[in-house]
Design an enzyme around this catalytic site. Structure first.
Site, short mmCIF file in Angstrom:
data_model
loop_
_atom_site.label_atom_id
_atom_site.label_comp_id
_atom_site.label_asym_id
_atom_site.label_seq_id
_atom_site.Cartn_x
_atom_site.Cartn_y
_atom_site.Cartn_z
N THR A 104 21.36 39.66 -7.87
CA THR A 104 20.38 40.69 -7.55
C THR A 104 20.21 40.80 -6.03
OG1 THR A 104 19.28 40.27 -9.64
CG2 THR A 104 17.94 41.32 -7.94
N CYS A 137 25.82 35.49 -16.81
CA CYS A 137 24.58 36.22 -16.52
C CYS A 137 23.69 36.23 -17.75
CB CYS A 137 24.92 37.63 -16.08
SG CYS A 137 26.12 38.38 -17.17
N GLU A 166 25.36 45.55 -12.08
CA GLU A 166 24.87 44.62 -13.10
C GLU A 166 24.60 43.31 -12.39
OE1 GLU A 166 23.97 45.52 -15.98
OE2 GLU A 166 24.82 47.52 -15.86
P1 NAD Z 1 27.25 37.02 -5.58
O1 NAD Z 1 26.18 38.07 -5.47
O2 NAD Z 1 27.12 35.82 -4.75
O3 NAD Z 1 28.66 37.68 -5.21
C1 NAD Z 1 29.15 38.81 -5.89
C2 NAD Z 1 30.16 39.49 -4.99
O4 NAD Z 1 29.46 40.09 -3.92
C3 NAD Z 1 31.18 38.53 -4.38
O5 NAD Z 1 32.45 39.14 -4.38
C4 NAD Z 1 30.66 38.38 -2.98
O6 NAD Z 1 31.65 38.00 -2.04
C5 NAD Z 1 30.16 39.78 -2.72
N1 NAD Z 1 29.27 39.95 -1.58
C6 NAD Z 1 28.29 39.15 -1.14
N2 NAD Z 1 27.72 39.69 -0.05
C7 NAD Z 1 28.35 40.86 0.20
C8 NAD Z 1 28.22 41.88 1.19
N3 NAD Z 1 27.31 41.82 2.17
N4 NAD Z 1 29.08 42.94 1.13
C9 NAD Z 1 30.00 43.03 0.15
N5 NAD Z 1 30.16 42.10 -0.78
C10 NAD Z 1 29.34 41.02 -0.78
O7 NAD Z 1 27.37 36.66 -7.13
P2 NAD Z 1 28.33 35.55 -7.81
O8 NAD Z 1 27.81 34.20 -7.48
O9 NAD Z 1 29.75 35.86 -7.59
O10 NAD Z 1 28.04 35.85 -9.35
C11 NAD Z 1 26.94 35.33 -10.03
C12 NAD Z 1 25.86 36.38 -10.17
O11 NAD Z 1 26.39 37.51 -10.85
C13 NAD Z 1 24.70 35.90 -11.00
O12 NAD Z 1 23.49 36.34 -10.41
C14 NAD Z 1 24.92 36.59 -12.34
O13 NAD Z 1 23.74 36.78 -13.10
C15 NAD Z 1 25.53 37.88 -11.92
N6 NAD Z 1 26.33 38.48 -12.99
C16 NAD Z 1 25.78 39.52 -13.67
C17 NAD Z 1 26.47 40.11 -14.72
C18 NAD Z 1 25.88 41.26 -15.47
O14 NAD Z 1 26.60 41.91 -16.22
N7 NAD Z 1 24.60 41.53 -15.32
C19 NAD Z 1 27.74 39.63 -15.06
C20 NAD Z 1 28.28 38.57 -14.33
C21 NAD Z 1 27.55 38.00 -13.28
#
Ligand code: NAD
Length: 543
Positions: free
Chosen positions: A267, A327, A293
């Protein structure tokens, strides 16, 4: 020439291999694990179909054995993003103009490659890079991803068939254009299927995409890119840009050609990206579509009539499979006092039997969490609970990162329903239970609804049908995916379209026609066969 309406029938879900002892699939997967483990590869960016190495790299390691290196990952920045935007825009016109059946054929082929010759590579690379057991990897990287490709192809034809009414004398048509510009797909570490779906769903609709994979999932993502190339995806349609978040994100979001953001992740990151888009709004040629998501604090709510055995299994699988890094993972529980003793006894007994270790050892139910950052964050939550006066660790609570990032499956009992681990997303194998007085059922339902900012998944357990109906009504907005007498995880494409609201995302349901519509800009066309030749109207005539 395409003088025909081509049909795509509703597909079946991809069958899941069991990998039980003695099956040929088990042997093939083990052989592939051995092969991949014996080599270290380079993971370059892929821009306009060309592999691009950069001067900034990071090691990709196995989370359950962090001394084992799998790859050298090349990290992108502003220069590569600019090249990728150029390459994607160069590819766009031809791709957008390609007849839909040709585009869709590429993804149908990709599904068959994945279910066939690429199955073991994509599965093994997910097991090694993201530390999944063979089964968790199979349901994600193989079955769900093949389903995304096949069902999206089917849904797209359903969309294209929707046409407006035409009275006599005219022909009204709707054309389902891709967006102008490029879609920026930013993907999480925890699902290979989601990672590949986020750039390819828009691409199937005729868009071009820039895909920023998670660095900790780049290993399987890179193999998926190779598979897509073999399936015939033209150069430049999906450009693969690993890198640290903002290094890729800032220049991509600053481009006037941004047409959409397809995001899955936390989020916090989504808020940042949305705000950045808001700040850049004056520069864009079009209003970017924003689909995200995000996080969850998924609940299991038990009524006093709940079947305890079913509850125990749902809680155990829901909270601990893939180390709670889904998630949708169950992470808070509401349990009536009358049910708690039986639940606790059976749950603790079962949890003791959980095996944890190397993903390559198929007897393990759990492996490691993704990296040192996750390990630190999760272990801090456990320490917090261990030190708190209003909480108690019932089982687990240990952690050890000497070989891999291992965290024991942990159950916390919280006396306060607003205890930190009842409210915040931990994203690890930590479940917190709050025990309520049986006659406080109504108040506790309200607490469950109001405790966290998220609304992703939730499960209710009861044998009493009045209670089930009441709980479903009262928790109507608490989850986008709602389960009755089942664990809150493991959504299947075309069966339980997935996504949540509140701070869990825009609820555009990945792998559905609703999601594809976000990557489409319809053009309404009216053709008049016999246009008027006189500008006056009858009401203007003399009496
Ligand atoms: P994260 O938010 O740390 O990273 C997600 C992606 O965003 C990564 O590729 C990361 O490098 C990128 N990112 C981060 N900062 C950025 C920026 N400033 N600009 C562009 N890209 C950026 O999440 P994570 O640890 O990879 O995944 C876990 C999270 O994902 C948990 O919160 C989980 O609930 C959520 N998730 C949700 C669903 C859903 O369907 N609701 C599914 C899977 C995971």
């Amino acid at each position: 020439m395409s003088n025909a309406y081509f049909e795509i029938r509703e597909p079946e879900n991809e069958p899941v291999n069991s990998y039980a002892p003695g099956t040929p699939e088990r042997k093939k997967l083990k052989d592939e694990l051995k092969k991949l483990s014996s080599e270290t590869i380079d993971i370059p960016a892929i821009i306009g179909g060309k592999e691009v190495k950069t001067d900034r790299t990071v090691d990709v390691v196995v989370p359950h054995d962090h001394q084992q290196k799998l790859a050298t990952l090349h990290l992108c920045g502003e220069k590569e993003v600019e090249q990728a935007i150029e390459a994607s825009l160069e590819a766009r016109d031809e791709w957008a103009a390609m007849p839909w059946q040709e585009r869709v054929a590429i993804f149908k082929k990709a599904a068959d490659l994945l279910a066939g010759p690429w199955r073991y590579t994509i599965n093994a690379s997910t097991m090694l890079g993201q530390s999944k057991t063979c089964y968790q990897s199979e349901i994600d990287a193989i079955a769900e991803l093949a389903d995304f490709f096949r069902f999206n192809a089917y849904y797209l034809t359903q969309i294209y068939q929707q046409q407006p009414y035409s009275p006599d004398g005219m022909w009204n048509r709707t054309e389902y254009r891709p967006l102008e510009g490029f879609v920026f797909a930013v993907t999480p570490f925890n699902f290979t299927s989601i990672a590949v779906n986020l750039p390819t769903a828009p691409a199937m609709c005729g868009n071009v995409a820039i895909w920023k994979p998670s660095n900790t999932a780049a290993y399987s993502s890179y193999f998926a890119m190779k598979m897509l190339k073999e399936a015939g995806l033209p150069d430049g349609v999906v450009n693969f840009l690993p890198g640290n978040g903002a290094d890729v994100g800032d220049p991509a979001l600053a481009s006037e050609h941004l047409s959409g953001l397809h995001f899955t992740g936390s989020t916090e990151t989504f808020h940042h990206l949305w705000k950045t888009i808001g700040n850049n709004i004056d520069h864009y040629k079009t209003y970017p579509r924003i689909v995200g998501e995000t996080g969850g604090k998924d609940f299991i709510f038990a009524h006093q009539s709940a079947d305890v055995d079913a509850l125990v299994i749902a809680a155990l699988r829901g909270a601990y499979e893939y180390q709670g890094q889904k998630c949708s993972a169950a992470s808070r529980m509401y349990m009536p006092k009358s049910v708690w003793p039986a639940f606790k006894e059976r749950f603790v007994e079962e949890v003791k039997k959980i095996t944890m270790g190397d993903a390559g050892d198929f007897s393990n139910f759990m492996t490691a969490v993704i990296d040192d950052k996750a390990f630190k964050k999760i272990s801090e939550y456990i320490d917090f609970a261990a030190d708190a006066d209003d909480a108690e660790i019932i089982s687990g609570g240990g952690y050890d990162d000497s070989k891999g990032y291992f965290i024991e499956p942990t159950l916390i009992k919280a006396d306060n329903p607003k205890f930190k681990t009842m409210e915040e997303e931990i994203f690890g194998p930590v479940l917190t239970a709050y025990i309520y007085e049986d006659d406080k059922f109504e108040e506790t339902l309200e607490i469950c609804d109001n405790t966290s900012p998220y609304a992703l998944t939730g499960a209710i357990f009861a044998q009493d049908r009045y209670a089930l109906n009441h709980m479903a009504d009262n928790l109507n907005q608490a989850a986008g995916n709602f389960y009755i007498n089942d664990k809150p995880t493991a959504a299947v494409v075309n069966q339980q379209p997935f996504g949540g609201a509140r701070k869990s995302g825009t609820n555009d349901k990945a792998g559905s026609a609703a999601n594809l519509m976000r990557w489409i800009s319809p053009r309404s066309m009216k053709e008049t066969f016999s246009p008027p030749k006189d500008w006056t109207y009858p009401f203007m005539d003399e009496e």
